[in-house]
Design a protein around this motif. Structure first.
Motif, PDB file in Angstrom:
ATOM      1  N   GLN A   1       0.416  -1.601  -0.378  1.00  0.00           N
ATOM      2  CA  GLN A   1       0.135  -0.167   0.228  1.00  0.00           C
ATOM      3  C   GLN A   1       0.683   0.894   0.203  1.00  0.00           C
ATOM      4  N   VAL A   2       2.395   1.280   0.630  1.00  0.00           N
ATOM      5  CA  VAL A   2       2.710   2.287   0.770  1.00  0.00           C
ATOM      6  C   VAL A   2       3.479   2.585  -0.537  1.00  0.00           C
ATOM      7  N   LEU A   3       3.714   1.722  -1.679  1.00  0.00           N
ATOM      8  CA  LEU A   3       4.265   2.326  -2.666  1.00  0.00           C
ATOM      9  C   LEU A   3       2.804   3.162  -4.050  1.00  0.00           C
ATOM     10  N   LEU A   4       1.243   2.678  -3.433  1.00  0.00           N
ATOM     11  CA  LEU A   4      -0.048   2.784  -4.066  1.00  0.00           C
ATOM     12  C   LEU A   4       0.020   3.559  -3.700  1.00  0.00           C
ATOM     13  N   ASP A   5       0.546   4.316  -2.208  1.00  0.00           N
ATOM     14  CA  ASP A   5       0.253   5.777  -1.805  1.00  0.00           C
ATOM     15  C   ASP A   5       1.599   6.825  -2.365  1.00  0.00           C
TER      16      ASP A   5
END
Length: 659
Positions: free
Chosen positions: A258-262
């Motif tokens: 999720q950190v990459l998507l954010d």
């Protein structure tokens, strides 16, 4: 994200905005339609639009682009009608492929776009050929080809970049590095930190850019393409970006932290560029609303029209016809009666030379074919007569050169590719059976390519220089296959193959090169593709063969003058001459099919099955076959002779006659 407008006008910046917004709005609509089950599949490029839009707008309209799944912006910038695009996505006959392929698996000469096939990076060698054609025609153009980060693991990536570097071809190889090959992260795809570092290994310029910054993409490609038109050379561009949705929608993104998507959501190429233009005073909220409304209206009109189009109606006759570009061969008789005694190998050389004179747009390519003249010396002296631009040594890269041959055809040239040995064609198999063979059927682009295949055993050359592999291609619609057995046909069929705009596999038996000779016309002539010939006439049985099999069978018939046989030399294997075969079978009632290839899965099996089905009432015995053993081709002469069918053919003839 920093946008540097440099010298670009407000109009240019606004045009980039409209261009990047359109594919985003189309994508948003497609995702709704997918959920409604009104389209079957979607490969989303959300988050990557800046690359396709910026790079396409940077090029001239008549410069070729070879895009991938997520490059909708290429098609919208090139003004492909939305109705036709949406019809393509739905498999409608009003799309670009008449319902025969999906998404962006198509090309359009009108818009100078050459689409992909599912085998990733197979389009990169094609880009080489397109660029080579521009150079040969003295057109100052560049070609742009896209690759994903995962696709850089493919052999075609290496081969295409290597050829482009060696030949100084003006191709921009643009890698969309979005972090994942489907679900496999980059640290499991390659070891280097960034793909831009690979450029040095090929001896080419390489640059890395922010793939989410449409202005940076545009400016970079504008500058690079200007330099490349003046001084042709390839460039590797790595555009860093991220795929915000699944490889295709069914895949999802659960494997992405999720950190990459954010992180990448904050770097959205559309919203960030929009904010920049608002700050610059080029856009206002009212103008944004107006632009969005106009684009959405265009999308809705195109969709309504596409949804009204009917699904294709199957027409078997049309489907079969569309595998090949229509071509009616005009028989070319020799211009004069003069003849010279020539060997099989000389006849092939004659045909190449005469076709080079007949077609100034014909290019020969192959390993060692230039100054060295090829390993069999067939093109000896050609460089002096025609120059190295048209007689080209190639690196050891069969796939890239076959793909480049298709690119030459796309851009107005004819190409002949010599396999040093037919065995090596396996390294270029995909380009032949999936690109050359299917191109016309899929989107109407013919492949004006001949692939010469030095084939066959009998020289104690072992498993990798002796195979008879014509059956590999016999199963592939879209190809033509010829296989001459004598000097006259060798010259006439090669001239005919080069004349034909469809892809032709031209098999030439190495053992015949210097062992057979005949007085053949000195001038240009053709032998009809698809027509067999009777080399012996009799009532006892029909022998159907080709290539070396013709000589084996003639030798047996000469040894047994009491046997009177129709000996059919097929000459063309695809399409093969059913009429001549049927007429002979109805006369003799007994059939033997002979070929040098291994018996199982050989062409003889198809011919035997056809005869059994269509000539059953004329048969007085089972249709019999003879071929080589179902082993690899052995090296030792004693083993090789046992492998070959020559000494079994005579016994099979006697068995058939005794039935």
């Amino acid at each position: 994200m920093k946008f540097r407008r440099k010298h670009y006008t407000d109009d240019t910046l606004l045009a980039l905005y409209k261009a990047i917004l359109k594919p985003r709005l189309i994508e948003e609509k497609m995702l709704i339609l997918l959920r409604q089950n009104r389209i079957s599949k979607w490969f989303s490029g959300i988050g990557q639009e800046a690359i396709a839009v910026g790079s396409t707008m940077a090029l001239q309209e008549d410069e070729y682009i070879l895009p991938l799944h997520r490059n909708l912006g290429v098609f919208t910038v090139r003004n492909c009608p939305l109705h036709q695009l949406f019809a393509q996505f739905q498999g409608k006959p009003t799309g670009f492929t008449k319902g025969r392929d999906r998404s962006f698996h198509f090309g359009t000469q009108e818009h100078h776009i050459i689409g992909m096939i599912s085998h990733l990076n197979a389009q990169l060698p094609v880009a080489d050929g397109i660029a080579l054609a521009d150079m040969l025609a003295n057109r100052n153009k560049v070609t742009l080809a896209y690759s994903g980060d995962g696709g850089t693991s493919e052999g075609d990536f290496h081969e295409a970049l290597n050829v482009a570097a060696v030949w100084n071809l003006p191709v921009i190889f643009l890698i969309e590095n979005n972090g994942y090959g489907l679900s496999t992260p980059n640290n499991e795809q390659y070891k280097c930190e960034y793909l831009v570092s690979r450029g040095a290994g090929y001896g080419m310029k390489a640059v890395q850019i922010d793939g989410n910054n449409v202005l940076e993409v545009y400016d970079t490609i504008v500058q690079l393409s200007a330099q490349m038109r003046e001084n042709p050379h390839p460039v590797l561009v790595e555009a860093l970006t991220f795929r915000m949705r699944g490889h295709e929608e069914a895949s999802g993104t659960k494997y992405v932290p999720q950190v990459l998507l954010d992180k990448w959501s904050a770097l959205d190429p559309v919203s960030n560029y929009e904010k920049f233009l608002l700050q610059e005073g080029i856009l206002t909220e009212a103008v944004i609303a107006e632009i969005r409304a106009l684009i959405k209206e265009e999308i809705n009109v195109g969709l309504e029209k596409a949804f009204l189009d009917k699904m294709p109606e199957a027409d078997t006759k049309q489907e079969l016809q569309d595998m090949y570009k229509p071509f009616v061969q005009t028989a070319h008789a020799p211009a004069n009666a003069t003849k010279t005694e020539k060997r099989y190998i000389d006849a092939i050389s004659d045909a190449l030379r005469e076709s080079m004179l007949a077609y100034p747009n014909l290019v020969l390519m192959g390993q060692d074919i230039a100054e060295y003249g090829g390993v069999f010396k067939i093109t000896d002296g050609f460089v002096k007569q025609f120059g190295k631009e048209r007689v080209r040594n190639t690196p050891l890269c069969e796939s890239a050169i076959i793909g480049a041959a298709l690119g030459l055809s796309i851009n107005g040239y004819k190409a002949m590719v010599e396999m040093q040995f037919a065995d090596f064609v396996s390294c270029g198999f995909n380009q032949i059976v999936n690109n050359l063979a299917k191109s016309y059927y899929r989107w109407g682009q013919h492949a004006d390519v001949v692939i010469r295949m030095p084939t066959g055993a009998g020289t104690a050359a072992g498993p990798f220089h002796s195979q008879s592999n014509e059956a590999w291609f016999f199963h592939t619609p879209g190809l033509k296959i010829v296989y001459p057995s004598n000097p006259y046909d060798a010259k006439g069929l090669l001239n005919a193959a080069i004349e034909d705009p469809n892809p032709v596999m031209y098999f030439e038996h190495k053992s015949l090169y210097r062992s057979v000779a005949a007085a053949i016309p000195d001038s240009y002539y053709t032998v009809p593709i698809g027509k067999a010939v009777l080399t012996a006439i009799g009532e006892d049985l029909t022998i159907i063969t080709y290539g070396m099999g013709v000589h084996w069978c003639l030798e047996i018939l000469a040894k047994h003058p009491e046997i009177h046989a129709d000996l059919i030399d097929l000459r063309t294997l695809l399409p093969w001459d059913k009429e001549t075969v049927a007429a002979s079978v109805k006369k003799t009632g007994k059939v033997l099919v002979v070929h040098e290839d291994c018996l199982t899965g050989g062409i003889g099996g198809e011919i035997a099955a056809w005869v059994a089905e269509h000539c059953f009432t004329s048969l007085d015995a089972p249709v019999m076959r003879e071929g080589s053993l179902d082993t690899a081709v052995p090296f030792a002469p004693t083993l090789e002779q046992n492998f070959l069918p020559k000494y079994r053919i005579e016994e099979k003839i006697k068995k058939l006659l005794a039935f």
